[in-house]
Design an enzyme around this catalytic site. Sequence first.
Site, short mmCIF file in Angstrom:
data_model
loop_
_atom_site.label_atom_id
_atom_site.label_comp_id
_atom_site.label_asym_id
_atom_site.label_seq_id
_atom_site.Cartn_x
_atom_site.Cartn_y
_atom_site.Cartn_z
N GLY A 80 0.86 -1.16 -0.04
CA GLY A 80 -0.06 -0.01 0.03
C GLY A 80 0.78 1.28 -0.14
N GLY A 81 0.30 2.23 0.82
CA GLY A 81 1.18 3.49 0.98
C GLY A 81 2.60 3.55 1.24
N GLY A 315 23.39 8.80 -32.48
CA GLY A 315 22.75 9.66 -31.38
C GLY A 315 23.31 9.22 -30.13
N ALA A 316 23.53 7.87 -29.99
CA ALA A 316 23.97 7.23 -28.62
C ALA A 316 25.30 7.95 -28.29
CB ALA A 316 23.92 5.76 -28.88
#
Lengths: 417, 632
Positions: A80-81, A315-316
């Site tokens: 949960g939280g 681009g790498a």
Amino acid sequence: RLSVSRSASVMIRVCVLFTGKIMDQAMMVGAPVIGLNDSGGARIQEGVESLAGYADIFLRNVLASGVVPQISLIMGPCAGGAVYSPALTDFTFMVKDTSYLFITGPDVVKSVTNEDVTQEELGGAKTHTAVSGVAHRAFENDIDALLNLRDFFNFLPLSNRDPAPVTECQDPSDRLVPGLDTVVPFETTKAYDMLDIIQGVVDEREFFEIMPNYAKNIVVGFARMNGRTVGIVGNQPKVASGCLDINSSVKGARFVRFCDAFNIPIITFVDVPGFLPGTSQEYGGIIRHGAKLLFAFAEATVPKITIITRKAYGGAYDVMSSKHLRGDVNYAWPSAEVAVMGAKGAVQIIFRGKTNQAEQEAEYVEKFANPFPAAVRGFVDDIIVPSTTRKRICRDLEVLASKKQTNPWKKHANIPL
Amino acid sequence: ANRGEIACRVMKTCRKMGIKTVAVHSDVDANAVHVKMADEAVCVGPAPTNRSYLNMDAIMDAIRITGAQAVHPGYGFLSENKEFAKRLAAEDVVFVGPDTHAIHAMGDKIESKLLAKAAKVNVIPGFDGVVEVSYPVMIKASAGGGGKGMRIAWNDDETREGFRLSSQEAASSFGDDRLLIEKFVDNPRHIEIQVLADKHGNALWLNERECSIQRRNQKVVEEAPSTFLDPDTRRAMGEQAVQLAKAVKYSSAGTVEFLVDSKKNFYFLEMNTRLQVEHPITECITGLDLVQQMIRIAKGFPLVHRQEDIPINGWAIESRVYAEDPYKSFGLPSIGRLSQYQEPISLPNVRVDSGIQEGSDISIYYDPMISKLVTYGATRAEALQKMEDALDHYVIRGVTHNIPLLREIITNPRFISGDITTNFLPEEYPEGFTGHRLTPEGRRELLATAAALYISAQLRSQRFMGNLSNSVVFDIVMNTFFLLFQVEVDGGSVEVSGEWNLASALLPLSINGNPRVLQCLSRDATGQITLQYLGTQFKLRVLSRLAAKLTGHMPEKVPEDTSSILRSPMPGSVVAVSVKPGDMVAEGQEICVIEAMKMQNSLIAARAAKVKSVHCKAGETVGEGDLLVELE
């Protein structure tokens, strides 16, 4: 160091008051926060008050982020939280077989989606260190985890106002590493282990790897150079040729940003054939996620040293802490190939449909697939003998220790999340 | 025309003599030491030996391209190949070794025995078509050497099994699957005589080498001279060896191997028409450079020494350091990259012949020998002491190696007394080699060292910049430069001191005043420490009292059940899989055969069971620990 622990049986309100006070103090004096987590989630009987309590902690986690290092050690089931506080901290470690992290447990999963799943499969250490990437490492048992945590802590500064720690170093900073001269194979398609290079270069072969089982095509972790903590990022040619994909970009980006926030110099070893092509990557948003790594390297103002060991394509190449992104020192080994793409693909595009491709490929290799075009333009500072890599990095770190660089004033940057 | 250690060895002498050298290499060896050492290098093919180092066409081409005038074949590969020698002769290239006639005569184990008999050399009763032999028998590849294709059989079943495996190995290693079966001599010693003969009919014997310490008929530790021979036996063996050399008009360096029984009767075994792996120990005690002699002889010069010029000076011992796991049948090959490598050559009277360096790969394609470690002393005791030191100072990381076994052998009381046979290893370690057995004193030393090491690492991690205050108190005594630890172990106090350089591979320490060299192989934050102590690696864990107490409360992890799965014990290639899913296998039945480093190893079922699944097929390459077959 201040540490906070949350136990399953403690009343939330009391717990929050206490935790909040400690975290406030930690931020004020600049002390790291370690959370030892074992929490079943919000106590239903306490109603909205328990939710408020969680939010108090979340807020402090967020405010402390980038001010003091925050580490969570998951030592039991957290649901949960309770899982969001670890998620907000810098590093999350787990204990194998006895700790779990999930939003909702197997019972709720069963009633909602009719899925049959065990705690271990849903949110065990294996799941989170290898599949989801939520946790950064897992250890054998509670004692191992605590001892490793202490060791890990030695790498970190106390807060963003302190420099990266420097310990006594017995490993000579000018040690030559002859093994590096032969580590990169002659065939450009053959893999090798980037960890061999990293361990050879750093002090005493000691490398604390972060997320060793997740997105293994990029290697990140902490080590020391001449006693000084450094963050290391390296492409791993052994896995998927070391290409960048969604998971590895996100893994790398988060690590680079941590180092930058806490004044830890970054050393990058590059052997990257590019971004992974394909529909699954494009549909998953590789452009957006790849941009995170680019963003993180460009934004970082800590000392940045880059060594291109083999491929640096397209681009790498730009992304991997290139000179263009304010890299301080960029070296290339003689085996480096800084080019827009590999010879085969390039020739197929440039000379589409023409014969004697082998000849064209050889010409391409001669012209582009080597470190010289980048070196003559100053994009690579020097082409170095691999065995001297350690010596040079140590020397450069010494010089860069007093580096001062600031980004333009802004409320905060807008990283493509 | 060779690789690795022996190619480097030959080049060293060539350099001294001012001879330019050309190396041949396979593509995976392009970065090898012997290639860097040579003046020129030519690639002769891909990794598998039969397409590179055994590829005569490619090697002949290399000779033509470079204009080489002579070829030294080293050992193994083409060193005893008469076809190769013939082709060299046809092109007027000198073969540094005997002529084709002698290679041919001695290369065949059956024919060589007949010739030896004729030259009045003592021969072993054997299956030369003349004598019937009883078990045990030795099965050998007729064209073989180096223990490959060699097996002992004690009954009919083993003979059949051995015959099959040996003939396959012989075919793949030597391209000749003929086998020879002979009487196997019990309690034998393997002693060989080095001979040197020129082209003018002169021949010398350069004393003996004792090579009895063997595993699977491959030598592990050799020494010269032998503790066993008296001057008369030595002379008798030497003279017979020379007779044989003269009988076949031998020229160059060669070795005549004998089996010697407990009564000092000796029998001719075979003659190796090449430089032997263990030649350095002969060089140490005689002062001759055998490679230089071979080159001189090949050029046609007569011998300059006479028999009475050949001395025995001191004692030399050679340990063959292999990349193999000594805990699995005294050594199964292991592969890997040498992440750290330091030879103990800074010690006096230590010679290391190697062809690798830090960063080299030990691959499945070639022999897993790392180096030959030779120590020399005025007496045997001195040479042995040097060997102990040298082994302790030898740093090898990244591959499993046999230093634990070597160090145990040279400190074994029976070995020190000289009472050895070729069965030494199985006799001394009937249950297999398990490493050094700690004495209570040794255990105290080891524990104290680990504790001291742990504490010094802990102390260091507290000395980072800006935080030099040290509030934790440890119960130790310290002086300025050297850290002295007093450790209470088992009620006794041990003093450990040293420089505690945690970055160094070696830990030169003084333990209770005794000098000891340990190696720290690994060390982590949880107190796990691996130390190499007296050769053997020990895993220890250092915990604070509190952590140790709490460890008892940690859940136990269930280890994987291994009796129903068969994993590859070493990296190699699958030669044959004898079972398929659904088959029933008996305990001890062969399941599959793995070939690594030219040795075939059959893997057997640990218990009777039905085969559940098969995860490998013939021809595949497998890594160590790969799952091969699952049983139900």
